[in-house]
Design an enzyme around this catalytic site. Structure first.
Site, PDB file in Angstrom:
ATOM      1  N   VAL A  72      55.220  36.247  33.029  1.00  0.00           N
ATOM      2  CA  VAL A  72      53.980  35.439  33.816  1.00  0.00           C
ATOM      3  C   VAL A  72      52.270  35.571  33.908  1.00  0.00           C
ATOM      4  CG1 VAL A  72      55.310  35.474  36.048  1.00  0.00           C
ATOM      5  CG2 VAL A  72      53.590  36.878  36.112  1.00  0.00           C
ATOM      6  N   GLN A  81      59.693  31.800  40.730  1.00  0.00           N
ATOM      7  CA  GLN A  81      60.270  32.730  40.787  1.00  0.00           C
ATOM      8  C   GLN A  81      60.948  32.781  42.289  1.00  0.00           C
ATOM      9  OE1 GLN A  81      57.883  36.028  39.769  1.00  0.00           O
ATOM     10  NE2 GLN A  81      59.821  38.189  39.795  1.00  0.00           N
ATOM     11  N   SER A  83      61.463  35.060  45.509  1.00  0.00           N
ATOM     12  CA  SER A  83      59.997  35.251  46.638  1.00  0.00           C
ATOM     13  C   SER A  83      60.922  35.964  47.463  1.00  0.00           C
ATOM     14  CB  SER A  83      59.875  33.726  47.418  1.00  0.00           C
ATOM     15  OG  SER A  83      59.508  34.301  47.969  1.00  0.00           O
ATOM     16  N   GLN A  84      60.295  37.163  47.086  1.00  0.00           N
ATOM     17  CA  GLN A  84      60.244  38.508  48.117  1.00  0.00           C
ATOM     18  C   GLN A  84      60.076  38.698  49.508  1.00  0.00           C
ATOM     19  OE1 GLN A  84      59.002  42.009  45.451  1.00  0.00           O
ATOM     20  NE2 GLN A  84      61.050  42.469  44.612  1.00  0.00           N
ATOM     21  N   ARG A 137      58.714  44.405  51.964  1.00  0.00           N
ATOM     22  CA  ARG A 137      59.292  44.614  50.359  1.00  0.00           C
ATOM     23  C   ARG A 137      57.852  45.684  49.974  1.00  0.00           C
ATOM     24  NH1 ARG A 137      55.632  39.474  47.787  1.00  0.00           N
ATOM     25  NH2 ARG A 137      53.938  38.990  49.222  1.00  0.00           N
ATOM     26  N   ARG A 164      56.220  39.924  22.756  1.00  0.00           N
ATOM     27  CA  ARG A 164      56.822  40.859  23.240  1.00  0.00           C
ATOM     28  C   ARG A 164      58.066  40.930  22.083  1.00  0.00           C
ATOM     29  NH1 ARG A 164      53.833  42.168  27.085  1.00  0.00           N
ATOM     30  NH2 ARG A 164      52.673  40.459  28.030  1.00  0.00           N
TER      31      ARG A 164
HETATM   32  C1  LIG Z   1      51.819  45.995  23.971  1.00  0.00           C
HETATM   33  C2  LIG Z   1      51.437  44.431  25.288  1.00  0.00           C
HETATM   34  C3  LIG Z   1      50.684  44.828  26.387  1.00  0.00           C
HETATM   35  C4  LIG Z   1      49.574  44.533  26.798  1.00  0.00           C
HETATM   36  N1  LIG Z   1      49.076  45.677  27.623  1.00  0.00           N
HETATM   37  C5  LIG Z   1      48.316  44.966  28.553  1.00  0.00           C
HETATM   38  C6  LIG Z   1      47.745  45.999  29.722  1.00  0.00           C
HETATM   39  O1  LIG Z   1      47.717  47.523  29.632  1.00  0.00           O
HETATM   40  N2  LIG Z   1      47.138  45.745  30.621  1.00  0.00           N
HETATM   41  C7  LIG Z   1      47.062  43.715  31.518  1.00  0.00           C
HETATM   42  O2  LIG Z   1      46.652  43.934  32.196  1.00  0.00           O
HETATM   43  N3  LIG Z   1      47.660  43.467  29.782  1.00  0.00           N
HETATM   44  C8  LIG Z   1      48.403  43.628  28.830  1.00  0.00           C
HETATM   45  N4  LIG Z   1      48.866  43.208  28.278  1.00  0.00           N
HETATM   46  C9  LIG Z   1      49.194  42.119  28.633  1.00  0.00           C
HETATM   47  C10 LIG Z   1      48.317  40.703  27.530  1.00  0.00           C
HETATM   48  O3  LIG Z   1      47.091  41.142  27.983  1.00  0.00           O
HETATM   49  C11 LIG Z   1      48.023  39.118  27.783  1.00  0.00           C
HETATM   50  O4  LIG Z   1      47.390  39.092  29.172  1.00  0.00           O
HETATM   51  C12 LIG Z   1      49.402  38.377  27.582  1.00  0.00           C
HETATM   52  O5  LIG Z   1      50.273  39.069  26.669  1.00  0.00           O
HETATM   53  C13 LIG Z   1      49.319  37.449  27.338  1.00  0.00           C
HETATM   54  O6  LIG Z   1      48.500  36.484  26.748  1.00  0.00           O
HETATM   55  P1  LIG Z   1      48.167  35.773  25.361  1.00  0.00           P
HETATM   56  O7  LIG Z   1      47.025  35.700  26.837  1.00  0.00           O
HETATM   57  O8  LIG Z   1      47.903  35.464  24.674  1.00  0.00           O
HETATM   58  O9  LIG Z   1      49.350  34.832  26.466  1.00  0.00           O
HETATM   59  P2  LIG Z   1      48.941  33.248  26.997  1.00  0.00           P
HETATM   60  O10 LIG Z   1      48.140  33.217  28.745  1.00  0.00           O
HETATM   61  O11 LIG Z   1      50.425  32.382  27.140  1.00  0.00           O
HETATM   62  O12 LIG Z   1      48.238  32.172  26.250  1.00  0.00           O
HETATM   63  C14 LIG Z   1      48.322  31.492  24.917  1.00  0.00           C
HETATM   64  C15 LIG Z   1      46.793  31.432  23.819  1.00  0.00           C
HETATM   65  O13 LIG Z   1      46.217  30.588  25.023  1.00  0.00           O
HETATM   66  C16 LIG Z   1      44.926  30.827  24.362  1.00  0.00           C
HETATM   67  N5  LIG Z   1      44.197  30.672  25.858  1.00  0.00           N
HETATM   68  C17 LIG Z   1      45.411  31.264  27.498  1.00  0.00           C
HETATM   69  N6  LIG Z   1      44.542  31.481  28.188  1.00  0.00           N
HETATM   70  C18 LIG Z   1      42.833  31.290  27.900  1.00  0.00           C
HETATM   71  C19 LIG Z   1      41.680  31.455  28.183  1.00  0.00           C
HETATM   72  N7  LIG Z   1      41.436  31.516  29.284  1.00  0.00           N
HETATM   73  N8  LIG Z   1      40.357  31.660  27.399  1.00  0.00           N
HETATM   74  C20 LIG Z   1      40.602  31.564  26.062  1.00  0.00           C
HETATM   75  N9  LIG Z   1      42.282  31.642  25.956  1.00  0.00           N
HETATM   76  C21 LIG Z   1      42.952  31.155  26.480  1.00  0.00           C
HETATM   77  C22 LIG Z   1      44.324  32.497  24.076  1.00  0.00           C
HETATM   78  O14 LIG Z   1      44.723  32.117  22.493  1.00  0.00           O
HETATM   79  C23 LIG Z   1      46.459  32.539  24.211  1.00  0.00           C
HETATM   80  O15 LIG Z   1      46.706  33.976  23.159  1.00  0.00           O
HETATM   81  C24 LIG Z   1      49.573  43.568  27.402  1.00  0.00           C
HETATM   82  C25 LIG Z   1      50.813  42.596  26.379  1.00  0.00           C
HETATM   83  C26 LIG Z   1      51.118  43.743  25.070  1.00  0.00           C
HETATM   84  C27 LIG Z   1      52.146  42.613  24.103  1.00  0.00           C
END
Ligand SMILES: Cc1cc2nc3c(=O)[nH]c(=O)nc-3n(C[C@H](O)[C@H](O)[C@H](O)COP(=O)(O)OP(=O)(O)OC[C@H]3O[C@@H](n4cnc5c(N)ncnc54)[C@H](O)[C@@H]3O)c2cc1C
Length: 204
Positions: A72, A81, A83-84, A137, A164
């Site tokens: 999410v 999703q 719900s709990q 929960r 992923r």
């Molecule tokens: C290996 C791995 C380890 C991770 N570890 C952690 C962790 O320790 N702690 C943690 O908190 N998270 C962690 N994450 C989560 C990660 O930081 C992202 O929140 C998550 O992968 C979603 O990615 P995203 O923001 O690219 O995707 P989405 O939210 O699906 O967004 C898709 C794309 O849209 C654009 N976008 C969306 N929203 C915005 C916005 N507000 N501003 C600008 N552009 C935007 C960006 O280009 C983004 O790539 C991890 C992820 C991975 C893959």
């Protein structure tokens, strides 16, 4: 774990090409080969917004709350999703990582199962004592199974696939994405071509 396809855009690659050709007013009668070339070229040059015209929805079952919490985080997707708060976890299923199941000390696995058993009993005790499920929960572990429906457009599914299916991603999410990508590749082999090697029939 299961990813069940609930819905997908009809003829997604034809639609993507039709939308893309509008940009250049270059509409023509496409063939499988011209569709492949058009999509490949647009992806190569970064003209990926055309992929947003197609989308797919999956029902995901038998995964942990640890996984759904990561899922999410993908903000451009839509979620519904289990719900709990409204669904009691009176007989919850849970996921066991291989590192625990196959641990050299069998005692570790036994203790893990025992912990889940005790947690289930305590959760039920709280609910039977009048504590609302939304509060009971709080004792539930990340391992508890959840069900979730996710919808995303193809550009976002590619983004999720990149992150992923990577070797740094968590094993459970990688396994889920292999199933999802296997299905997406059937319907849109050119859009998701880069994931072909990562995914094979063992995935489902
Ligand atoms: C290996 C791995 C380890 C991770 N570890 C952690 C962790 O320790 N702690 C943690 O908190 N998270 C962690 N994450 C989560 C990660 O930081 C992202 O929140 C998550 O992968 C979603 O990615 P995203 O923001 O690219 O995707 P989405 O939210 O699906 O967004 C898709 C794309 O849209 C654009 N976008 C969306 N929203 C915005 C916005 N507000 N501003 C600008 N552009 C935007 C960006 O280009 C983004 O790539 C991890 C992820 C991975 C893959």
């Amino acid at each position: 774990m299961k990813a069940e396809l609930l819905s997908i855009t009809n003829y997604p690659e034809e639609l993507i090409v039709k939308a893309g050709r509008t940009c250049y007013l270059s509409e023509k009668k496409d063939t499988p080969e011209s569709i492949k070339l058009f999509i490949k070229s647009r992806i190569k040059e970064g003209h990926e917004s055309i992929l947003e015209h197609a989308s797919a929805s999956f029902r995901i079952t038998g995964v942990s709350r640890a996984l759904t919490h990561q899922l999410v985080r993908h903000r451009l997707a839509s979620f519904s999703q289990q719900s709990q708060r409204y669904v009691k976890e009176s007989t919850f299923d849970f996921v066991t990582p291989d590192s625990i199941k196959d641990h050299e000390s069998k005692n570790i696995y036994w203790q893990y199962r025992n912990f889940m058993d005790q947690t289930q009993k305590f959760y039920n005790y709280l609910v039977d004592s009048g504590v609302k499920p939304e509060d009971a929960r709080f004792v539930l572990p990340n391992a508890v199974c959840s069900e979730i429906v996710v919808t995303a457009n193809f550009r976002e599914w590619k983004r999720i696939g990149h992150l992923r299916l990577d070797s740094h991603a968590q094993w459970e999410f990688r396994d889920l994405m292999k199933q999802i990508m296997y299905i997406l590749l059937i319907y849109a082999p050119n859009v998701f071509a880069e994931f072909k090697e990562e995914v094979n029939e063992e995935a489902i």
